[in-house]
Each structure stands twice: as C-alpha cells, then as structure tokens.
Design a protein around this motif. Sequence first.
Motif, PDB file in Angstrom:
ATOM      1  N   CYS A 208       0.850  -1.190   0.000  1.00  0.00           N
ATOM      2  CA  CYS A 208       0.000   0.000   0.000  1.00  0.00           C
ATOM      3  C   CYS A 208       0.888   1.243   0.000  1.00  0.00           C
ATOM      4  O   CYS A 208       1.842   1.332   0.778  1.00  0.00           O
ATOM      5  CB  CYS A 208      -0.899  -0.013   1.230  1.00  0.00           C
ATOM      6  N   PRO A 209       0.582   2.242  -0.843  1.00  0.00           N
ATOM      7  CA  PRO A 209       1.427   3.429  -0.913  1.00  0.00           C
ATOM      8  C   PRO A 209       1.321   4.349   0.307  1.00  0.00           C
ATOM      9  O   PRO A 209       2.198   5.176   0.526  1.00  0.00           O
ATOM     10  CB  PRO A 209       0.944   4.147  -2.171  1.00  0.00           C
ATOM     11  N   LEU A 210       0.289   4.198   1.135  1.00  0.00           N
ATOM     12  CA  LEU A 210       0.104   5.117   2.259  1.00  0.00           C
ATOM     13  C   LEU A 210       0.946   4.726   3.480  1.00  0.00           C
ATOM     14  O   LEU A 210       1.785   5.493   3.929  1.00  0.00           O
ATOM     15  CB  LEU A 210      -1.375   5.211   2.640  1.00  0.00           C
ATOM     16  N   HIS A 211       0.722   3.549   4.021  1.00  0.00           N
ATOM     17  CA  HIS A 211       1.434   3.126   5.232  1.00  0.00           C
ATOM     18  C   HIS A 211       2.363   1.938   4.986  1.00  0.00           C
ATOM     19  O   HIS A 211       2.893   1.367   5.934  1.00  0.00           O
ATOM     20  CB  HIS A 211       0.438   2.778   6.344  1.00  0.00           C
ATOM     21  N   HIS A 212       2.510   1.546   3.737  1.00  0.00           N
ATOM     22  CA  HIS A 212       3.409   0.464   3.332  1.00  0.00           C
ATOM     23  C   HIS A 212       3.014  -0.893   3.913  1.00  0.00           C
ATOM     24  O   HIS A 212       3.876  -1.748   4.108  1.00  0.00           O
ATOM     25  CB  HIS A 212       4.870   0.812   3.656  1.00  0.00           C
ATOM     26  N   PHE A 213       1.722  -1.076   4.175  1.00  0.00           N
ATOM     27  CA  PHE A 213       1.245  -2.393   4.576  1.00  0.00           C
ATOM     28  C   PHE A 213       1.459  -3.332   3.393  1.00  0.00           C
ATOM     29  O   PHE A 213       1.319  -2.925   2.235  1.00  0.00           O
ATOM     30  CB  PHE A 213      -0.234  -2.364   4.949  1.00  0.00           C
ATOM     31  N   ARG A 214       1.780  -4.597   3.692  1.00  0.00           N
ATOM     32  CA  ARG A 214       2.040  -5.593   2.649  1.00  0.00           C
ATOM     33  C   ARG A 214       0.984  -6.695   2.717  1.00  0.00           C
ATOM     34  O   ARG A 214       0.663  -7.173   3.802  1.00  0.00           O
ATOM     35  CB  ARG A 214       3.421  -6.210   2.832  1.00  0.00           C
ATOM     36  N   PHE A 215       0.496  -7.089   1.541  1.00  0.00           N
ATOM     37  CA  PHE A 215      -0.518  -8.132   1.450  1.00  0.00           C
ATOM     38  C   PHE A 215      -0.046  -9.234   0.513  1.00  0.00           C
ATOM     39  O   PHE A 215       0.459  -8.957  -0.574  1.00  0.00           O
ATOM     40  CB  PHE A 215      -1.835  -7.555   0.906  1.00  0.00           C
ATOM     41  N   ASP A 216      -0.243 -10.468   0.930  1.00  0.00           N
ATOM     42  CA  ASP A 216       0.068 -11.627   0.104  1.00  0.00           C
ATOM     43  C   ASP A 216      -0.950 -11.684  -1.032  1.00  0.00           C
ATOM     44  O   ASP A 216      -2.161 -11.752  -0.787  1.00  0.00           O
ATOM     45  CB  ASP A 216      -0.014 -12.892   0.962  1.00  0.00           C
ATOM     46  N   LEU A 217      -0.486 -11.673  -2.268  1.00  0.00           N
ATOM     47  CA  LEU A 217      -1.404 -11.656  -3.405  1.00  0.00           C
ATOM     48  C   LEU A 217      -2.025 -13.023  -3.691  1.00  0.00           C
ATOM     49  O   LEU A 217      -2.999 -13.113  -4.433  1.00  0.00           O
ATOM     50  CB  LEU A 217      -0.690 -11.123  -4.648  1.00  0.00           C
ATOM     51  N   HIS A 218      -1.488 -14.084  -3.100  1.00  0.00           N
ATOM     52  CA  HIS A 218      -2.102 -15.409  -3.249  1.00  0.00           C
ATOM     53  C   HIS A 218      -3.302 -15.575  -2.319  1.00  0.00           C
ATOM     54  O   HIS A 218      -4.324 -16.131  -2.718  1.00  0.00           O
ATOM     55  CB  HIS A 218      -1.091 -16.515  -2.943  1.00  0.00           C
ATOM     56  N   THR A 219      -3.166 -15.069  -1.087  1.00  0.00           N
ATOM     57  CA  THR A 219      -4.175 -15.328  -0.059  1.00  0.00           C
ATOM     58  C   THR A 219      -4.892 -14.076   0.436  1.00  0.00           C
ATOM     59  O   THR A 219      -5.954 -14.186   1.042  1.00  0.00           O
ATOM     60  CB  THR A 219      -3.515 -15.993   1.160  1.00  0.00           C
ATOM     61  N   GLY A 220      -4.286 -12.915   0.275  1.00  0.00           N
ATOM     62  CA  GLY A 220      -4.835 -11.677   0.809  1.00  0.00           C
ATOM     63  C   GLY A 220      -4.406 -11.404   2.241  1.00  0.00           C
ATOM     64  O   GLY A 220      -4.739 -10.357   2.799  1.00  0.00           O
ATOM     65  N   GLN A 221      -3.645 -12.319   2.847  1.00  0.00           N
ATOM     66  CA  GLN A 221      -3.211 -12.134   4.225  1.00  0.00           C
ATOM     67  C   GLN A 221      -2.279 -10.934   4.361  1.00  0.00           C
ATOM     68  O   GLN A 221      -1.489 -10.643   3.471  1.00  0.00           O
ATOM     69  CB  GLN A 221      -2.485 -13.373   4.735  1.00  0.00           C
ATOM     70  N   VAL A 222      -2.386 -10.270   5.515  1.00  0.00           N
ATOM     71  CA  VAL A 222      -1.518  -9.145   5.818  1.00  0.00           C
ATOM     72  C   VAL A 222      -0.158  -9.699   6.235  1.00  0.00           C
ATOM     73  O   VAL A 222      -0.064 -10.505   7.150  1.00  0.00           O
ATOM     74  CB  VAL A 222      -2.106  -8.288   6.962  1.00  0.00           C
ATOM     75  N   ARG A 223       0.895  -9.281   5.552  1.00  0.00           N
ATOM     76  CA  ARG A 223       2.251  -9.712   5.908  1.00  0.00           C
ATOM     77  C   ARG A 223       2.965  -8.669   6.746  1.00  0.00           C
ATOM     78  O   ARG A 223       3.896  -8.982   7.466  1.00  0.00           O
ATOM     79  CB  ARG A 223       3.062 -10.000   4.654  1.00  0.00           C
ATOM     80  N   SER A 224       2.554  -7.422   6.618  1.00  0.00           N
ATOM     81  CA  SER A 224       3.143  -6.338   7.401  1.00  0.00           C
ATOM     82  C   SER A 224       2.074  -5.275   7.585  1.00  0.00           C
ATOM     83  O   SER A 224       1.490  -4.807   6.614  1.00  0.00           O
ATOM     84  CB  SER A 224       4.356  -5.751   6.665  1.00  0.00           C
ATOM     85  N   GLY A 225       1.812  -4.913   8.829  1.00  0.00           N
ATOM     86  CA  GLY A 225       0.774  -3.936   9.128  1.00  0.00           C
ATOM     87  C   GLY A 225      -0.308  -4.579   9.979  1.00  0.00           C
ATOM     88  O   GLY A 225      -0.238  -5.756  10.320  1.00  0.00           O
ATOM     89  N   ASN A 226      -1.311  -3.789  10.294  1.00  0.00           N
ATOM     90  CA  ASN A 226      -2.379  -4.264  11.165  1.00  0.00           C
ATOM     91  C   ASN A 226      -3.719  -3.816  10.597  1.00  0.00           C
ATOM     92  O   ASN A 226      -4.168  -2.711  10.879  1.00  0.00           O
ATOM     93  CB  ASN A 226      -2.167  -3.740  12.586  1.00  0.00           C
ATOM     94  N   CYS A 227      -4.325  -4.667   9.792  1.00  0.00           N
ATOM     95  CA  CYS A 227      -5.645  -4.367   9.240  1.00  0.00           C
ATOM     96  C   CYS A 227      -6.278  -5.652   8.731  1.00  0.00           C
ATOM     97  O   CYS A 227      -5.701  -6.731   8.840  1.00  0.00           O
ATOM     98  CB  CYS A 227      -5.554  -3.304   8.148  1.00  0.00           C
ATOM     99  N   ALA A 228      -7.433  -5.527   8.152  1.00  0.00           N
ATOM    100  CA  ALA A 228      -8.142  -6.684   7.602  1.00  0.00           C
ATOM    101  C   ALA A 228      -7.405  -7.227   6.376  1.00  0.00           C
ATOM    102  O   ALA A 228      -6.573  -6.542   5.780  1.00  0.00           O
ATOM    103  CB  ALA A 228      -9.559  -6.265   7.221  1.00  0.00           C
TER     104      ALA A 228
END
Length: 106
Positions: free
Chosen positions: A68-88
């Motif tokens: 994500c360009p705002l807070h640099h949260f990272r999401f696994d594109l296979h599963t949608g799981q959050v790899r870095s950050g705290n959100c849904a």
Amino acid sequence: MKTFTLGQSREQVMALIPDRGIKLVQLGTVKICVSRLGNEFFAFETLCPHQKTPLHQGQVTGLAEVICPLHHFRFDLHTGQVRSGNCAELKVYKNLLSEEGLQIFI
C-alpha cells in the motif's frame, strides 16, 4: 460467482499487464486491480482495507505482495493475508490464464 475474461489471448493479456505493474479494470459493476509477476496473475480489490488508499498506486514485490502506498502495509497476493501492518485481509480473486485470455472469477 461470475466469470469475466480479460483479453482475447494469452499474448494479449501478457502485453496488457506489465510485469509487476498494477492495472485497474472494470468487470461488470466491479472495479478491481490486476497485476502480474512473471507468468502469474493476481486479481484483488482496489482499495487498501486499512484506510481505503488506491492500491493501483502501490507496488508489487518479487515475493508476490502488494504494498500500500500510504502506510506500506504488505498483502500476500495469493491469499490476501496481511504480511506487514495491522488491518483486515485484502480480498483476492481467483483467476486462470488460458489461450483465450485471463479468466477472473468474481
């Protein structure tokens, strides 16, 4: 579940979505992001679940993550799981590349 086809051939889809690029596409009434890493394609929701930042402005990593360009949260594109950050989790959509194009299942 509906199936949408992007492009009319494997080659056309490969040319349409640059490696590690993110494209916004409209499929019926739903707008999604589509990305590619090598020969693997990913389809996912357009906005970060955290603060609704447009993910097409983010980056795709070599580890198949969207950042994500705002807070640099990272999401696994296979599963949608959050790899870095705290959100849904990020909503991801199954897809299949064939000789007829990229099928996306919404």
